[in-house]
Design a protein around this motif. Structure first.
Motif, PDB file in Angstrom:
ATOM      1  N   LEU A  63       0.829  -1.204   0.000  1.00  0.00           N
ATOM      2  CA  LEU A  63       0.000   0.000   0.000  1.00  0.00           C
ATOM      3  C   LEU A  63       0.867   1.260   0.000  1.00  0.00           C
ATOM      4  O   LEU A  63       2.031   1.217   0.419  1.00  0.00           O
ATOM      5  N   PRO A  64       0.312   2.374  -0.440  1.00  0.00           N
ATOM      6  CA  PRO A  64       1.066   3.630  -0.432  1.00  0.00           C
ATOM      7  C   PRO A  64       1.412   4.074   0.989  1.00  0.00           C
ATOM      8  O   PRO A  64       0.799   3.634   1.965  1.00  0.00           O
ATOM      9  N   SER A  65       2.375   4.983   1.082  1.00  0.00           N
ATOM     10  CA  SER A  65       2.795   5.529   2.374  1.00  0.00           C
ATOM     11  C   SER A  65       3.032   7.027   2.236  1.00  0.00           C
ATOM     12  O   SER A  65       3.115   7.560   1.131  1.00  0.00           O
ATOM     13  N   ILE A  66       3.146   7.689   3.402  1.00  0.00           N
ATOM     14  CA  ILE A  66       3.365   9.134   3.455  1.00  0.00           C
ATOM     15  C   ILE A  66       4.711   9.408   4.113  1.00  0.00           C
ATOM     16  O   ILE A  66       5.012   8.836   5.167  1.00  0.00           O
ATOM     17  N   ALA A  67       5.488  10.300   3.520  1.00  0.00           N
ATOM     18  CA  ALA A  67       6.746  10.751   4.121  1.00  0.00           C
ATOM     19  C   ALA A  67       6.818  12.268   4.011  1.00  0.00           C
ATOM     20  O   ALA A  67       6.282  12.854   3.079  1.00  0.00           O
ATOM     21  N   GLY A  68       7.473  12.891   4.980  1.00  0.00           N
ATOM     22  CA  GLY A  68       7.674  14.329   4.917  1.00  0.00           C
ATOM     23  C   GLY A  68       7.090  15.048   6.101  1.00  0.00           C
ATOM     24  O   GLY A  68       6.493  14.433   6.988  1.00  0.00           O
ATOM     25  N   ALA A  69       7.290  16.355   6.100  1.00  0.00           N
ATOM     26  CA  ALA A  69       6.794  17.191   7.183  1.00  0.00           C
ATOM     27  C   ALA A  69       6.832  18.657   6.756  1.00  0.00           C
ATOM     28  O   ALA A  69       7.557  19.021   5.834  1.00  0.00           O
ATOM     29  N   GLU A  70       6.038  19.475   7.444  1.00  0.00           N
ATOM     30  CA  GLU A  70       6.060  20.924   7.326  1.00  0.00           C
ATOM     31  C   GLU A  70       6.066  21.453   5.893  1.00  0.00           C
ATOM     32  O   GLU A  70       7.022  22.067   5.453  1.00  0.00           O
ATOM     33  N   GLY A  71       5.007  21.161   5.168  1.00  0.00           N
ATOM     34  CA  GLY A  71       4.832  21.772   3.865  1.00  0.00           C
ATOM     35  C   GLY A  71       5.234  20.955   2.667  1.00  0.00           C
ATOM     36  O   GLY A  71       4.935  21.330   1.546  1.00  0.00           O
ATOM     37  N   THR A  72       5.914  19.842   2.866  1.00  0.00           N
ATOM     38  CA  THR A  72       6.273  18.971   1.759  1.00  0.00           C
ATOM     39  C   THR A  72       6.031  17.525   2.174  1.00  0.00           C
ATOM     40  O   THR A  72       6.781  16.968   2.968  1.00  0.00           O
ATOM     41  N   TYR A  73       4.968  16.961   1.643  1.00  0.00           N
ATOM     42  CA  TYR A  73       4.603  15.578   1.947  1.00  0.00           C
ATOM     43  C   TYR A  73       4.602  14.791   0.649  1.00  0.00           C
ATOM     44  O   TYR A  73       3.979  15.198  -0.325  1.00  0.00           O
ATOM     45  N   ARG A  74       5.309  13.685   0.645  1.00  0.00           N
ATOM     46  CA  ARG A  74       5.349  12.813  -0.531  1.00  0.00           C
ATOM     47  C   ARG A  74       4.556  11.556  -0.229  1.00  0.00           C
ATOM     48  O   ARG A  74       4.678  10.979   0.843  1.00  0.00           O
ATOM     49  N   VAL A  75       3.796  11.151  -1.205  1.00  0.00           N
ATOM     50  CA  VAL A  75       3.087   9.877  -1.123  1.00  0.00           C
ATOM     51  C   VAL A  75       3.779   8.931  -2.089  1.00  0.00           C
ATOM     52  O   VAL A  75       3.945   9.247  -3.266  1.00  0.00           O
ATOM     53  N   TYR A  76       4.219   7.821  -1.535  1.00  0.00           N
ATOM     54  CA  TYR A  76       4.939   6.825  -2.307  1.00  0.00           C
ATOM     55  C   TYR A  76       4.060   5.616  -2.591  1.00  0.00           C
ATOM     56  O   TYR A  76       3.248   5.227  -1.748  1.00  0.00           O
ATOM     57  N   ALA A  77       4.286   5.012  -3.734  1.00  0.00           N
ATOM     58  CA  ALA A  77       3.671   3.722  -4.024  1.00  0.00           C
ATOM     59  C   ALA A  77       4.295   2.688  -3.093  1.00  0.00           C
ATOM     60  O   ALA A  77       5.307   2.954  -2.437  1.00  0.00           O
ATOM     61  N   ALA A  78       3.720   1.516  -3.036  1.00  0.00           N
ATOM     62  CA  ALA A  78       4.246   0.440  -2.189  1.00  0.00           C
ATOM     63  C   ALA A  78       5.735   0.259  -2.432  1.00  0.00           C
ATOM     64  O   ALA A  78       6.201   0.299  -3.568  1.00  0.00           O
ATOM     65  N   GLY A  79       6.477   0.088  -1.349  1.00  0.00           N
ATOM     66  CA  GLY A  79       7.908  -0.160  -1.451  1.00  0.00           C
ATOM     67  C   GLY A  79       8.732   1.056  -1.821  1.00  0.00           C
ATOM     68  O   GLY A  79       9.900   0.925  -2.171  1.00  0.00           O
ATOM     69  N   GLN A  91      -3.292  16.477   5.118  1.00  0.00           N
ATOM     70  CA  GLN A  91      -4.640  16.089   4.696  1.00  0.00           C
ATOM     71  C   GLN A  91      -4.652  15.711   3.213  1.00  0.00           C
ATOM     72  O   GLN A  91      -5.291  14.740   2.818  1.00  0.00           O
ATOM     73  N   GLU A  92      -3.941  16.500   2.406  1.00  0.00           N
ATOM     74  CA  GLU A  92      -3.844  16.179   0.982  1.00  0.00           C
ATOM     75  C   GLU A  92      -3.101  14.861   0.779  1.00  0.00           C
ATOM     76  O   GLU A  92      -3.456  14.072  -0.094  1.00  0.00           O
ATOM     77  N   ALA A  93      -2.073  14.633   1.588  1.00  0.00           N
ATOM     78  CA  ALA A  93      -1.312  13.382   1.481  1.00  0.00           C
ATOM     79  C   ALA A  93      -2.188  12.190   1.833  1.00  0.00           C
ATOM     80  O   ALA A  93      -2.189  11.176   1.127  1.00  0.00           O
ATOM     81  N   ALA A  94      -2.964  12.303   2.908  1.00  0.00           N
ATOM     82  CA  ALA A  94      -3.851  11.203   3.305  1.00  0.00           C
ATOM     83  C   ALA A  94      -4.893  10.942   2.214  1.00  0.00           C
ATOM     84  O   ALA A  94      -5.175   9.786   1.881  1.00  0.00           O
ATOM     85  N   ALA A  95      -5.442  11.996   1.630  1.00  0.00           N
ATOM     86  CA  ALA A  95      -6.423  11.829   0.554  1.00  0.00           C
ATOM     87  C   ALA A  95      -5.790  11.161  -0.666  1.00  0.00           C
ATOM     88  O   ALA A  95      -6.431  10.343  -1.339  1.00  0.00           O
ATOM     89  N   LEU A  96      -4.544  11.480  -0.950  1.00  0.00           N
ATOM     90  CA  LEU A  96      -3.851  10.874  -2.078  1.00  0.00           C
ATOM     91  C   LEU A  96      -3.607   9.379  -1.843  1.00  0.00           C
ATOM     92  O   LEU A  96      -3.745   8.569  -2.759  1.00  0.00           O
ATOM     93  N   VAL A  97      -3.282   9.018  -0.613  1.00  0.00           N
ATOM     94  CA  VAL A  97      -3.143   7.593  -0.282  1.00  0.00           C
ATOM     95  C   VAL A  97      -4.467   6.889  -0.530  1.00  0.00           C
ATOM     96  O   VAL A  97      -4.521   5.843  -1.183  1.00  0.00           O
ATOM     97  N   VAL A  98      -5.552   7.459  -0.020  1.00  0.00           N
ATOM     98  CA  VAL A  98      -6.876   6.855  -0.198  1.00  0.00           C
ATOM     99  C   VAL A  98      -7.191   6.679  -1.683  1.00  0.00           C
ATOM    100  O   VAL A  98      -7.701   5.641  -2.105  1.00  0.00           O
TER     101      VAL A  98
END
Length: 119
Positions: A63-79, A91-98
């Motif tokens: 499953l996707p994951s979230i990395a980052g903090a304070e204004g820059t959040y990356r959503v990665y594909a599995a692995g 919030q945008e990062a969580a929505a992108l994972v969903v």
């Protein structure tokens, strides 16, 4: 009513319980606000929040994951193989994972992830 492992893990993360793993509180709260993510097992580690279909090692790791903090959040594909997007808020990062979850995702099963062809 007894809490499931997933429910207890989320509660402890959101409450910042002393025995819970440490992670970015804003990312944890944003992910917790998403009902589909709340059904998965959260695992904060090394600046990332990963989500799993099961509650014990070995993890599903699909499953996707979230990395980052304070204004820059990356959503990665599995692995961490591919960046699915870079956004400004947790919030945008969580929505992108969903948005990138498989349709058949959740709720997480308790225990180890089934290994194909295992005895």
């Amino acid at each position: 009513m007894t809490e499931t492992v997933v429910e207890r893990t989320w509660r402890m993360l959101v409450e910042r319980h002393p025995e819970a793993r440490r992670g970015n509180p804003e990312v944890i709260e944003a992910a917790f606000a998403e009902p589909r993510l709340r059904r998965l097992f959260p695992f904060p580690s090394h600046g990332s929040l990963t989500f799993h279909r099961n509650t014990d090692h070995p993890w599903s790791n699909d499953l996707p994951s979230i990395a980052g903090a304070e204004g820059t959040y990356r959503v990665y594909a599995a692995g961490y193989g591919e960046v699915l997007g870079e956004v400004a808020t947790p919030q945008e990062a969580a929505a992108l994972v969903v948005a990138h979850l498989p349709n058949d995702c959740g709720p997480a099963i308790e225990g180890r992830w089934p290994v194909p062809n295992s005895p």
